[in-house]
Design an enzyme around this catalytic site. Sequence first.
Site, short mmCIF file in Angstrom:
data_model
loop_
_atom_site.label_atom_id
_atom_site.label_comp_id
_atom_site.label_asym_id
_atom_site.label_seq_id
_atom_site.Cartn_x
_atom_site.Cartn_y
_atom_site.Cartn_z
N ILE A 1 29.25 35.20 32.90
CA ILE A 1 29.92 33.90 33.03
C ILE A 1 31.39 34.11 33.41
CG2 ILE A 1 30.46 31.74 31.83
CD1 ILE A 1 28.06 32.42 29.93
N ASN B 1 33.23 43.13 16.68
CA ASN B 1 33.64 42.87 18.08
C ASN B 1 34.09 41.41 18.28
OD1 ASN B 1 33.94 44.02 20.76
ND2 ASN B 1 32.33 42.60 21.37
N TYR C 1 25.24 36.22 15.06
CA TYR C 1 25.94 35.92 16.32
C TYR C 1 26.59 34.54 16.22
CZ TYR C 1 26.41 34.02 21.01
OH TYR C 1 26.88 33.37 22.13
N HIS D 1 17.37 37.21 28.23
CA HIS D 1 17.26 35.78 28.52
C HIS D 1 16.01 35.47 29.35
CE1 HIS D 1 21.77 35.93 27.82
NE2 HIS D 1 21.33 35.07 26.93
N ARG E 1 14.70 24.01 25.90
CA ARG E 1 16.11 24.38 25.98
C ARG E 1 16.81 23.54 27.06
NH1 ARG E 1 14.99 26.14 21.90
NH2 ARG E 1 15.19 28.24 21.03
P1 NAD Z 1 28.39 39.26 29.19
O1 NAD Z 1 27.95 40.31 28.23
O2 NAD Z 1 27.86 39.31 30.58
O3 NAD Z 1 29.99 39.20 29.25
C1 NAD Z 1 30.83 39.57 28.19
C2 NAD Z 1 31.94 40.44 28.78
O4 NAD Z 1 32.88 40.76 27.73
C3 NAD Z 1 31.41 41.77 29.32
O5 NAD Z 1 31.98 42.02 30.59
C4 NAD Z 1 31.88 42.80 28.28
O6 NAD Z 1 32.09 44.07 28.87
C5 NAD Z 1 33.15 42.16 27.76
N1 NAD Z 1 33.50 42.53 26.36
C6 NAD Z 1 32.73 42.41 25.25
N2 NAD Z 1 33.41 42.81 24.16
C7 NAD Z 1 34.65 43.19 24.60
C8 NAD Z 1 35.82 43.67 23.95
N3 NAD Z 1 35.86 43.86 22.61
N4 NAD Z 1 36.92 43.93 24.69
C9 NAD Z 1 36.91 43.73 26.05
N5 NAD Z 1 35.83 43.29 26.72
C10 NAD Z 1 34.71 43.02 25.99
O7 NAD Z 1 28.03 37.85 28.51
P2 NAD Z 1 27.92 36.41 29.16
O8 NAD Z 1 26.48 36.03 29.24
O9 NAD Z 1 28.78 36.32 30.37
O10 NAD Z 1 28.56 35.55 27.99
C11 NAD Z 1 29.96 35.37 27.93
C12 NAD Z 1 30.31 34.61 26.68
O11 NAD Z 1 29.60 33.38 26.66
C13 NAD Z 1 29.94 35.35 25.39
O12 NAD Z 1 31.05 35.27 24.52
C14 NAD Z 1 28.77 34.58 24.84
O13 NAD Z 1 28.81 34.52 23.44
C15 NAD Z 1 28.97 33.18 25.41
N6 NAD Z 1 27.70 32.46 25.62
C16 NAD Z 1 26.82 32.88 26.59
C17 NAD Z 1 25.63 32.17 26.79
C18 NAD Z 1 24.63 32.57 27.86
O14 NAD Z 1 23.63 31.85 28.05
N7 NAD Z 1 24.84 33.65 28.61
C19 NAD Z 1 25.34 31.04 26.00
C20 NAD Z 1 26.26 30.66 25.02
C21 NAD Z 1 27.45 31.37 24.86
N1 UDP Z 2 11.94 33.58 25.73
C1 UDP Z 2 10.64 33.99 25.93
N2 UDP Z 2 10.43 35.20 26.48
C2 UDP Z 2 11.44 36.07 26.82
C3 UDP Z 2 12.77 35.64 26.60
C4 UDP Z 2 12.99 34.38 26.05
O1 UDP Z 2 9.69 33.25 25.63
O2 UDP Z 2 11.16 37.17 27.28
C5 UDP Z 2 12.17 32.25 25.14
C6 UDP Z 2 12.96 32.25 23.84
O3 UDP Z 2 12.09 32.47 22.75
C7 UDP Z 2 13.55 30.85 23.86
C8 UDP Z 2 13.80 30.58 25.36
O4 UDP Z 2 12.98 31.52 26.06
O5 UDP Z 2 12.60 29.92 23.41
C9 UDP Z 2 15.25 30.81 25.78
O6 UDP Z 2 15.64 32.09 25.29
P1 UDP Z 2 16.96 32.82 25.80
O7 UDP Z 2 17.01 34.15 25.11
O8 UDP Z 2 16.98 32.81 27.29
O9 UDP Z 2 18.13 31.86 25.31
P2 UDP Z 2 18.47 31.27 23.85
O10 UDP Z 2 17.88 29.89 23.83
O11 UDP Z 2 17.89 32.18 22.81
O12 UDP Z 2 19.97 31.24 23.85
#
Ligand code: NAD
Ligand code: UDP
Length: 330
Positions: free
Chosen positions: A12, A92, A141, A189, A221
């Site tokens: 992101i 972290n 988390y 995911h 979702r």
């Molecule tokens: P990601 O793992 O791709 O990105 C996280 C980045 O942070 C990575 O580049 C990692 O190297 C860096 N990082 C982690 N810990 C660090 C530290 N201590 N110091 C410096 N760099 C560090 O994850 P993402 O999917 O891009 O998610 C980004 C944020 O969004 C996360 O905080 C996550 O909790 C939040 N989030 C993501 C989702 C999703 O669907 N992907 C949903 C809800 C919230």
């Molecule tokens: N899921 C699944 N199979 C997979 C990965 C995820 O059935 O291999 C399901 C998971 O149980 C949830 C939905 O897909 O119901 C979305 O999961 P994801 O991990 O993508 O995101 P979350 O909702 O947990 O943030």
Amino acid sequence: MSILVLGGAGYIGSHTVDQLIQRGYDVAVVDSLVTGHQGAINQKARFYQGDIRDKDFMRTVFQQEDVTGVIHFAAFSIVPESMQAPLKYFDNNTYGMTALLEVMNEFDVKRIVFSSTAATYGEPKSIPIKESDPQLPTNPYGESKLMMETMMKWADKAYGIKFVALRYFNVVGAKPDGSIGEDHHPETHLLPIVLQVAAGKRDQLSIFGDDYDTPDGTNVRDYVHVLDLADAHILAFEYLADGHDSNAFNLGSSTGFSNMEIVEAARKVTGKAIPLEMAPRRAGDPSTLIAASDKARETLGWAPKYDNMEAIIETAWNWHLNHPNGYADR
Ligand code: NAD
Ligand code: UDP
């Protein structure tokens, strides 16, 4: 004046950095690359490799950059891993926020936009989930992220550091030109796993549970495109820059898709069979998560552009086709 993006090499973060640069912002990135990829960072951003928990390293960054505000993505975010290794998440994520706020306060930086999550709500009492609903996380988390929100609240009262907490629901998709996208190791995911099966990188998909109280029995979702999410960060940053007070917003589409509906949509987009098996429920999965996201639309003026699931999947598929091995192909 630069915007400092922590975690800007991640999924992101890299899309947000790219959008900030497209809109003319000066951007610096801090990332330890623990899960991110240097190749994901727009080359117009200055990159500092290091850990946000390392206060001396962070001080050198703040000394070199004239930071007007911080966008904070740097965290771990795998729910099952957090159940096995909770302290890794409090170290972290939560300690990372302590160290960051301390250094921000030292350098008089007063604005932070923060990646929070639907996981801070836990099992919802009612759908759609509103920002004012109880936050009762069901895994470490979500707890670590809720603690980070709480820390920002008290740092605002004590030091006047204003924050926007953006509580994301399920983030999917990629920049439509296929140049950046999602590349997690391990990938947990749903959509990227579905597309890895479509691309022949995995044999099949496991769907975790088909006996939930939902129309087809699989979890529901709320999906939001990563570029719409990037937009919301820029709007949140501008909201704070305009002098508004701290706030929290859900970011979702307000529409739910079941896991099977995602697979069906991916079958249409890719033209592939995408074999699957039904597997037991995954621990800690709420049945249905759908956001009320009118607050972000009304207060921030957020207007998501992607409202069609097949069009969203198309962008992610384009990334997978261009980079079957993710950033290793760069
Ligand atoms: P990601 O793992 O791709 O990105 C996280 C980045 O942070 C990575 O580049 C990692 O190297 C860096 N990082 C982690 N810990 C660090 C530290 N201590 N110091 C410096 N760099 C560090 O994850 P993402 O999917 O891009 O998610 C980004 C944020 O969004 C996360 O905080 C996550 O909790 C939040 N989030 C993501 C989702 C999703 O669907 N992907 C949903 C809800 C919230
Ligand atoms: N899921 C699944 N199979 C997979 C990965 C995820 O059935 O291999 C399901 C998971 O149980 C949830 C939905 O897909 O119901 C979305 O999961 P994801 O991990 O993508 O995101 P979350 O909702 O947990 O943030």
